[in-house]
Write an enzyme that holds these catalytic residues in place. Structure first.
Site, PDB file in Angstrom:
ATOM      1  N   LYS A   2     -49.788 -16.077 -43.877  1.00 27.47           N
ATOM      2  CA  LYS A   2     -48.320 -16.187 -43.711  1.00 27.47           C
ATOM      3  C   LYS A   2     -47.956 -17.445 -42.912  1.00 27.47           C
ATOM      4  CE  LYS A   2     -47.879 -12.136 -41.627  1.00 27.47           C
ATOM      5  NZ  LYS A   2     -49.291 -11.677 -41.598  1.00 27.47           N
TER       6      LYS A   2
ATOM      7  N   ARG B 113     -41.658  -5.603 -40.506  1.00 24.05           N
ATOM      8  CA  ARG B 113     -42.967  -4.956 -40.593  1.00 24.05           C
ATOM      9  C   ARG B 113     -42.826  -3.455 -40.754  1.00 24.05           C
ATOM     10  NH1 ARG B 113     -46.125  -9.219 -37.869  1.00 24.05           N
ATOM     11  NH2 ARG B 113     -48.273  -8.574 -38.039  1.00 24.05           N
TER      12      ARG B 113
ATOM     13  N   ARG C 146     -61.620 -16.955 -37.173  1.00 18.37           N
ATOM     14  CA  ARG C 146     -60.635 -17.603 -36.299  1.00 18.37           C
ATOM     15  C   ARG C 146     -60.790 -17.138 -34.853  1.00 18.37           C
ATOM     16  NH1 ARG C 146     -54.451 -16.554 -37.384  1.00 18.37           N
ATOM     17  NH2 ARG C 146     -55.025 -14.614 -36.349  1.00 18.37           N
TER      18      ARG C 146
ATOM     19  N   ARG D  68     -56.765 -15.740 -29.354  1.00 21.11           N
ATOM     20  CA  ARG D  68     -55.800 -14.659 -29.554  1.00 21.11           C
ATOM     21  C   ARG D  68     -56.418 -13.332 -29.132  1.00 21.11           C
ATOM     22  NH1 ARG D  68     -52.125 -15.022 -34.982  1.00 21.11           N
ATOM     23  NH2 ARG D  68     -52.251 -12.754 -34.728  1.00 21.11           N
TER      24      ARG D  68
ATOM     25  N   ARG E 102     -55.258  -3.532 -36.530  1.00 18.20           N
ATOM     26  CA  ARG E 102     -54.136  -4.260 -37.160  1.00 18.20           C
ATOM     27  C   ARG E 102     -54.064  -3.944 -38.654  1.00 18.20           C
ATOM     28  NH1 ARG E 102     -55.822 -10.103 -35.415  1.00 18.20           N
ATOM     29  NH2 ARG E 102     -54.062 -10.886 -36.621  1.00 18.20           N
TER      30      ARG E 102
HETATM   31  P1  AP5 Z   1     -52.734 -17.380 -41.006  1.00 20.05           P
HETATM   32  O1  AP5 Z   1     -51.960 -18.394 -41.747  1.00 20.05           O
HETATM   33  O2  AP5 Z   1     -52.716 -17.422 -39.518  1.00 20.05           O
HETATM   34  O3  AP5 Z   1     -52.351 -15.912 -41.524  1.00 20.05           O
HETATM   35  P2  AP5 Z   1     -51.272 -14.916 -40.976  1.00 20.05           P
HETATM   36  O4  AP5 Z   1     -50.932 -14.028 -42.109  1.00 20.05           O
HETATM   37  O5  AP5 Z   1     -50.183 -15.668 -40.302  1.00 20.05           O
HETATM   38  O6  AP5 Z   1     -52.182 -14.128 -39.922  1.00 20.05           O
HETATM   39  P3  AP5 Z   1     -51.812 -13.595 -38.498  1.00 20.05           P
HETATM   40  O7  AP5 Z   1     -53.124 -13.317 -37.826  1.00 20.05           O
HETATM   41  O8  AP5 Z   1     -50.849 -14.456 -37.796  1.00 20.05           O
HETATM   42  O9  AP5 Z   1     -51.129 -12.233 -38.928  1.00 20.05           O
HETATM   43  P4  AP5 Z   1     -50.566 -11.057 -38.125  1.00 20.05           P
HETATM   44  O10 AP5 Z   1     -49.573 -10.503 -39.041  1.00 20.05           O
HETATM   45  O11 AP5 Z   1     -51.647 -10.134 -37.654  1.00 20.05           O
HETATM   46  O12 AP5 Z   1     -50.022 -11.724 -36.779  1.00 20.05           O
HETATM   47  P5  AP5 Z   1     -48.592 -11.948 -36.178  1.00 20.05           P
HETATM   48  O13 AP5 Z   1     -48.705 -13.115 -35.303  1.00 20.05           O
HETATM   49  O14 AP5 Z   1     -47.550 -11.912 -37.205  1.00 20.05           O
HETATM   50  O15 AP5 Z   1     -54.237 -17.444 -41.530  1.00 20.05           O
HETATM   51  C1  AP5 Z   1     -55.240 -16.655 -40.959  1.00 20.05           C
HETATM   52  C2  AP5 Z   1     -56.550 -17.450 -40.893  1.00 20.05           C
HETATM   53  O16 AP5 Z   1     -56.989 -17.726 -42.203  1.00 20.05           O
HETATM   54  C3  AP5 Z   1     -56.419 -18.827 -40.206  1.00 20.05           C
HETATM   55  O17 AP5 Z   1     -57.575 -19.133 -39.498  1.00 20.05           O
HETATM   56  C4  AP5 Z   1     -56.191 -19.782 -41.386  1.00 20.05           C
HETATM   57  O18 AP5 Z   1     -56.594 -21.094 -41.085  1.00 20.05           O
HETATM   58  C5  AP5 Z   1     -57.039 -19.129 -42.468  1.00 20.05           C
HETATM   59  N1  AP5 Z   1     -56.505 -19.358 -43.819  1.00 20.05           N
HETATM   60  C6  AP5 Z   1     -55.207 -19.423 -44.205  1.00 20.05           C
HETATM   61  N2  AP5 Z   1     -55.110 -19.629 -45.538  1.00 20.05           N
HETATM   62  C7  AP5 Z   1     -56.395 -19.684 -46.005  1.00 20.05           C
HETATM   63  C8  AP5 Z   1     -56.966 -19.874 -47.304  1.00 20.05           C
HETATM   64  N3  AP5 Z   1     -56.201 -20.041 -48.394  1.00 20.05           N
HETATM   65  N4  AP5 Z   1     -58.314 -19.855 -47.411  1.00 20.05           N
HETATM   66  C9  AP5 Z   1     -59.110 -19.670 -46.298  1.00 20.05           C
HETATM   67  N5  AP5 Z   1     -58.639 -19.512 -45.046  1.00 20.05           N
HETATM   68  C10 AP5 Z   1     -57.295 -19.510 -44.894  1.00 20.05           C
HETATM   69  O19 AP5 Z   1     -48.423 -10.629 -35.278  1.00 20.05           O
HETATM   70  C11 AP5 Z   1     -49.259 -10.395 -34.173  1.00 20.05           C
HETATM   71  C12 AP5 Z   1     -48.846  -9.124 -33.462  1.00 20.05           C
HETATM   72  O20 AP5 Z   1     -47.518  -9.292 -32.919  1.00 20.05           O
HETATM   73  C13 AP5 Z   1     -48.743  -7.858 -34.311  1.00 20.05           C
HETATM   74  O21 AP5 Z   1     -49.987  -7.214 -34.459  1.00 20.05           O
HETATM   75  C14 AP5 Z   1     -47.761  -7.027 -33.476  1.00 20.05           C
HETATM   76  O22 AP5 Z   1     -48.390  -6.472 -32.356  1.00 20.05           O
HETATM   77  C15 AP5 Z   1     -46.780  -8.084 -32.994  1.00 20.05           C
HETATM   78  N6  AP5 Z   1     -45.658  -8.265 -33.934  1.00 20.05           N
HETATM   79  C16 AP5 Z   1     -45.363  -9.391 -34.647  1.00 20.05           C
HETATM   80  N7  AP5 Z   1     -44.294  -9.197 -35.421  1.00 20.05           N
HETATM   81  C17 AP5 Z   1     -43.888  -7.926 -35.202  1.00 20.05           C
HETATM   82  C18 AP5 Z   1     -42.850  -7.131 -35.744  1.00 20.05           C
HETATM   83  N8  AP5 Z   1     -42.014  -7.607 -36.675  1.00 20.05           N
HETATM   84  N9  AP5 Z   1     -42.747  -5.851 -35.308  1.00 20.05           N
HETATM   85  C19 AP5 Z   1     -43.575  -5.333 -34.383  1.00 20.05           C
HETATM   86  N10 AP5 Z   1     -44.590  -6.038 -33.834  1.00 20.05           N
HETATM   87  C20 AP5 Z   1     -44.747  -7.323 -34.253  1.00 20.05           C
HETATM   88 MG    MG Z   2     -49.332 -15.637 -38.360  1.00 18.96          MG
END
Ligand code: AP5
Ligand code: MG
Length: 195
Positions: free
Chosen positions: A14, A89, A128, A134, A145
């Site tokens: 994402k 979410r 990662r 993180r 997660r």
């Molecule tokens: P990346 O682009 O970082 O993927 P992502 O989907 O953004 O992954 P996140 O780890 O950020 O997702 P998340 O939903 O758990 O975290 P968030 O910060 O939203 O890519 C991932 C990895 O893969 C990277 O190393 C990248 O380089 C690699 N990659 C990318 N594309 C690739 C490809 N094509 N091929 C190979 N490798 C690739 O949320 C974190 C926490 O915050 C949640 O768990 C929750 O506690 C809280 N939170 C956030 N939003 C909310 C909400 N709306 N409600 C409640 N709690 C929330």
């Molecule tokens: Mg992200």
């Protein structure tokens, strides 16, 4: 004005694809995860609350998350269209999002879902985690997660399929190839929307 949700499991890409979408379409990127991590890094009260959920792989309560989003949408940079990354979410968050946008005279124009299997997600996040710093990139929290994603967030896929806004994109392959599929869809979508 063009508002888009990028949807997918933890590690689905994402954040990576949001950066490319932002560059190409000039949308304002709101990543709720980044926003919360920034609060944690600054040691704010909100950061302390957020940390207690994030480090366990659990979601921040809906009412708190919606208030944060509402404040973000009041910022001038959000006026010309937003890419929502990591929000909504839950079903209540999705309902709140449509109300927040309607209140501002706009709407959600599309949802792009990055679709891939858990094995690949785990591989990416564990990899990662070796350098990201993180608190949630460790095997135990990654498992939690993904569990939270499947039980609480994945039902939104159906929700957005039912309202006609969902477009699934294969999340495997190179970043460029995935972006190319997204761009094909967004160009078609934009052609049909009064911007
Ligand atoms: P990346 O682009 O970082 O993927 P992502 O989907 O953004 O992954 P996140 O780890 O950020 O997702 P998340 O939903 O758990 O975290 P968030 O910060 O939203 O890519 C991932 C990895 O893969 C990277 O190393 C990248 O380089 C690699 N990659 C990318 N594309 C690739 C490809 N094509 N091929 C190979 N490798 C690739 O949320 C974190 C926490 O915050 C949640 O768990 C929750 O506690 C809280 N939170 C956030 N939003 C909310 C909400 N709306 N409600 C409640 N709690 C929330
Ligand atoms: Mg992200």
């Amino acid at each position: 004005m063009f508002n888009l949700v990028i949807f997918g499991a933890p590690g689905s890409g994402k954040g990576t694809q949001s950066e490319k979408i932002t560059e190409t379409y000039g949308l304002h990127h709101i990543s709720t995860g980044e926003l919360l991590r920034d609060q944690i890094a600054r040691g704010t009260e909100l950061g302390k609350i957020a940390d207690s959920f994030i480090s366990k792989g659990q979601l921040i309560p809906d009412d708190l998350m919606v208030r944060i989003l509402d404040a973000e949408l009041d910022k001038p940079e959000a006026k010309h269209g937003v890419i929502f990354d990591g929000f909504p979410r839950t079903i209540p968050q999705a309902d709140a999002l449509s109300k927040m946008l309607a209140k501002r005279g706009t709407a959600l124009h599309g949802v792009v879902g990055l679709e891939l299997e858990d094995d690949e997600l785990i591989d990416r996040l564990v990899k990662r985690g070796k350098e990201s710093g993180r608190s949630d990139d460790n095997p135990e929290t990654i498992k939690e997660r993904l569990k939270v994603y499947h039980t609480t967030t994945q039902p939104l896929r159906e929700y957005y399929i039912n309202d006609g806004s969902y477009k699934g994109v294969r999340g495997h392959g190179s970043v460029e190839d995935i972006f190319s599929s997204i761009r094909t869809h967004l160009d078609a979508l934009k052609a049909n929307e009064p911007i």
